[in-house]
Design a protein around this motif. Structure first.
Motif, short mmCIF file in Angstrom:
data_model
loop_
_atom_site.label_atom_id
_atom_site.label_comp_id
_atom_site.label_asym_id
_atom_site.label_seq_id
_atom_site.Cartn_x
_atom_site.Cartn_y
_atom_site.Cartn_z
N GLN A 182 -9.39 -10.31 -4.43
CA GLN A 182 -9.76 -9.37 -3.38
C GLN A 182 -10.83 -9.99 -2.50
O GLN A 182 -11.94 -10.25 -2.94
N SER A 219 -6.95 -9.09 -7.10
CA SER A 219 -6.48 -8.06 -6.18
C SER A 219 -5.67 -7.01 -6.94
O SER A 219 -5.18 -7.25 -8.05
N HIS A 220 -5.49 -5.87 -6.31
CA HIS A 220 -4.70 -4.80 -6.92
C HIS A 220 -3.27 -5.26 -7.18
O HIS A 220 -2.71 -5.00 -8.26
N ARG A 222 4.03 1.86 -12.69
CA ARG A 222 3.78 0.75 -11.77
C ARG A 222 4.40 1.05 -10.41
O ARG A 222 5.32 1.85 -10.34
N TYR A 273 -4.07 -10.41 -0.98
CA TYR A 273 -3.07 -9.54 -1.60
C TYR A 273 -2.62 -10.04 -2.96
O TYR A 273 -2.49 -9.27 -3.90
N ASP A 304 -16.43 -1.10 -3.80
CA ASP A 304 -16.06 -2.52 -3.80
C ASP A 304 -17.29 -3.40 -3.62
O ASP A 304 -17.46 -4.41 -4.31
N LYS A 354 2.00 1.56 -3.57
CA LYS A 354 0.88 1.95 -4.43
C LYS A 354 0.57 3.43 -4.24
O LYS A 354 0.30 4.14 -5.22
N TRP A 403 0.83 -1.21 0.00
CA TRP A 403 0.00 0.00 0.00
C TRP A 403 0.86 1.26 0.00
O TRP A 403 0.50 2.26 -0.62
N ARG A 432 -3.07 -7.65 -10.11
CA ARG A 432 -3.17 -6.92 -11.38
C ARG A 432 -1.88 -6.19 -11.70
O ARG A 432 -1.43 -6.18 -12.85
N ASP A 433 -1.26 -5.58 -10.69
CA ASP A 433 0.01 -4.90 -10.93
C ASP A 433 1.10 -5.88 -11.37
O ASP A 433 1.89 -5.59 -12.27
#
Length: 163
Positions: free
Chosen positions: A125, A146-147, A66, A121, A133, A56, A53, A150-151
């Protein structure tokens, strides 16, 4: 958005000493191997989540392509299952002995929570903390990647091919 991400990062870290005080101080759970293993897994996953986090938030703030540290998160995605299995073995070993429930069950619960955090994680999610959400979950009726997943996928697609 970055302030929400920073809040998530801080809360993940605050939960570690908070849980330690409540579990081992207030509730006086014994520092049995199973409890310590479960807590260590729980703390490790919260540190990883906090690191993500923070990265991010920095990405959003700087408008980078990224977040930083994705190679490390790729390694953690592979290492965590090994660590979770090792911690699970310690907990299982605790069940094999004739010990009071307070020596094993809390550690088992923390290990399950750590496993859920890993999934949350690195895969799909599981936590839904805001209306957007929840609305998306109701609308699609399925979990989403999850974020971090995806990253990681995005960085794998956009990385140059090896020489």
């Amino acid at each position: 958005m970055p302030s929400r991400l920073r809040t998530l990062a801080v809360l993940e870290l605050v939960n570690i000493p908070l849980f330690a005080v409540v579990l081992f101080g207030v509730l006086r759970l014994p520092p049995a191997p199973a409890n310590l293993a479960g807590f260590a897994l729980f703390a490790l996953l919260l540190v990883e989540g906090s690191a993500y986090w923070w990265a991010k938030a920095a990405q959003v703030r700087s408008r980078s392509f990224r977040p930083a540290g994705l190679p490390l998160f790729r390694i953690l995605r592979m290492a965590n299952p090994v660590l979770l299995a090792a911690g699970g073995a310690v907990v299982a070993w605790g069940f094999a002995g004739q010990v009071p429930w307070t020596h094993v069950w809390p550690g088992a619960g923390l290990a399950v929570f750590a496993l859920a955090e890993h999934v949350n994680y690195f895969h799909v999610q599981l936590s839904h903390q805001n209306r957007a959400d929840l609305a998306r979950l109701r609308r699609t009726r399925r979990p989403h990647r999850s974020h971090l997943a995806r990253d990681l996928a995005r960085s794998a697609k956009n990385s140059p091919p090896p020489p």
